[in-house]
Design a protein around this motif. Sequence first.
Motif, PDB file in Angstrom:
ATOM      1  N   THR A  17       1.011  -0.770   0.124  1.00  0.00           N
ATOM      2  CA  THR A  17      -0.218   0.392  -0.009  1.00  0.00           C
ATOM      3  C   THR A  17       0.930   1.289  -0.246  1.00  0.00           C
ATOM      4  O   THR A  17       0.695   2.262  -0.540  1.00  0.00           O
ATOM      5  CB  THR A  17      -0.967  -0.351   1.200  1.00  0.00           C
ATOM      6  N   PRO A  18       2.080   1.089   1.010  1.00  0.00           N
ATOM      7  CA  PRO A  18       3.042   2.433   0.607  1.00  0.00           C
ATOM      8  C   PRO A  18       3.358   2.828  -0.264  1.00  0.00           C
ATOM      9  O   PRO A  18       2.689   3.818  -0.641  1.00  0.00           O
ATOM     10  CB  PRO A  18       3.906   2.600   1.990  1.00  0.00           C
ATOM     11  N   LEU A  19       3.731   1.867  -0.959  1.00  0.00           N
ATOM     12  CA  LEU A  19       4.548   2.446  -2.774  1.00  0.00           C
ATOM     13  C   LEU A  19       3.207   2.293  -3.395  1.00  0.00           C
ATOM     14  O   LEU A  19       3.765   3.117  -4.373  1.00  0.00           O
ATOM     15  CB  LEU A  19       5.446   1.184  -2.692  1.00  0.00           C
ATOM     16  N   GLY A  83       1.854  13.446   3.264  1.00  0.00           N
ATOM     17  CA  GLY A  83       3.082  13.692   3.729  1.00  0.00           C
ATOM     18  C   GLY A  83       3.699  12.322   2.630  1.00  0.00           C
ATOM     19  O   GLY A  83       5.258  12.489   2.828  1.00  0.00           O
ATOM     20  N   ALA A  84       2.917  11.773   1.896  1.00  0.00           N
ATOM     21  CA  ALA A  84       3.979  10.644   1.506  1.00  0.00           C
ATOM     22  C   ALA A  84       4.868  11.468   0.569  1.00  0.00           C
ATOM     23  O   ALA A  84       5.622  10.463  -1.043  1.00  0.00           O
ATOM     24  CB  ALA A  84       2.907   9.508   0.267  1.00  0.00           C
ATOM     25  N   ILE A  92       6.834   4.699   5.712  1.00  0.00           N
ATOM     26  CA  ILE A  92       4.893   5.152   5.847  1.00  0.00           C
ATOM     27  C   ILE A  92       4.658   3.955   6.358  1.00  0.00           C
ATOM     28  O   ILE A  92       3.658   4.133   7.849  1.00  0.00           O
ATOM     29  CB  ILE A  92       4.497   5.173   5.022  1.00  0.00           C
ATOM     30  N   SER A  93       5.066   2.853   6.213  1.00  0.00           N
ATOM     31  CA  SER A  93       4.587   1.154   7.120  1.00  0.00           C
ATOM     32  C   SER A  93       5.680   1.486   8.543  1.00  0.00           C
ATOM     33  O   SER A  93       4.474   0.814   9.112  1.00  0.00           O
ATOM     34  CB  SER A  93       4.639   0.864   5.659  1.00  0.00           C
ATOM     35  N   LEU A 255      10.535  -3.235  -0.396  1.00  0.00           N
ATOM     36  CA  LEU A 255      10.451  -2.844  -1.807  1.00  0.00           C
ATOM     37  C   LEU A 255       9.893  -1.697  -1.884  1.00  0.00           C
ATOM     38  O   LEU A 255      10.364  -1.322  -3.582  1.00  0.00           O
ATOM     39  CB  LEU A 255       8.825  -3.129  -1.954  1.00  0.00           C
ATOM     40  N   GLY A 256      10.379  -0.631  -1.515  1.00  0.00           N
ATOM     41  CA  GLY A 256      11.229   0.712  -1.573  1.00  0.00           C
ATOM     42  C   GLY A 256      12.196   0.429  -1.951  1.00  0.00           C
ATOM     43  O   GLY A 256      12.549   1.645  -3.133  1.00  0.00           O
ATOM     44  N   ARG A 257      12.676   0.369  -1.506  1.00  0.00           N
ATOM     45  CA  ARG A 257      13.950  -0.127  -1.800  1.00  0.00           C
ATOM     46  C   ARG A 257      14.556  -0.616  -3.169  1.00  0.00           C
ATOM     47  O   ARG A 257      15.197   0.232  -4.159  1.00  0.00           O
ATOM     48  CB  ARG A 257      15.350  -1.171  -1.128  1.00  0.00           C
TER      49      ARG A 257
END
Length: 291
Positions: A17-19, A83-84, A92-93, A255-257
């Motif tokens: 979800t954050p991604l 903020g995102a 975020i997570s 996942l963000g990385r």
Amino acid sequence: MSVPLAYISVVILWSTTPLAINWSLPGGGFAFALFARMVVGLACALGVLAATGAGFPLRRGVWPAYLIGGTSLFGTMLCVYWGAQFVHSGLISVLFGLSPLVTSVLAAVWLGERALTPRRVAGMALAAAGLAVVFGHGTDLGGAHAPAGLAAILLAVLLNAAGLVGVKRFGAATPPMALTAGVMLVSLPLFGLAWLADGAAWPAELPLRSVLAIGYLGVFGSVVGFALYYYLMKHLEAAALALTLVVTPLFALFLGRLFNGEALPAQAWAGAAAISLGLLLHQRGAAPTAT
């Protein structure tokens, strides 16, 4: 659906979800992406209610839960999406992993629950130390405005926790899908007003990735995710369910990385680990229930 499969599905949904939020922003901006997500989510929730023949209670007694949940959802998501823009998606997570800690404090104050055992307080202290480490390296976490983004997401955690406690107090007897639809029904006009306040500009060109991310968040991140979460609430102890919030931040950071090139300093990883360990200690310190 089996409980293990539902559990894995929730972890995957919360981790991605954050991604997806980060990917939904280009083209239309945060207010448009948020409003579009809620339109999709409400349509999906109402469609599920209609397809299954489930009732959508509109009696007077359910409206306090809808109103509390709707205003909480509006404040929470507005802070998250704003903020995102400035914070790496994985963080975020990480910050939302603090939700059970904040919720336990509010439940102790508002609901009189026995939530603040010594072990839980120790878990809160460890998580607070981890949070301080993360904030101490704010400018390395997404840019010059990252500290403001982190503060907005932390406010979202507080608003979300307050909403959960309020909904628990007034909406315990309402079916989960109906509650989800009612909360979205209340919040949608507020999201529309936020879009108007942001200029209400229809994006001239919306990247395909943004469209897919908005659709994913509306259907899976909102309706399916909450439905599975409520399903697990009926089949698992609260401590086991809350462990999803220990696992998801680590997956979200990875996942963000991997997909967004979000490089974090070692101190941020240490702070995230401390928050996760604090949450784990907090959940293991739950007060025993009477038999």
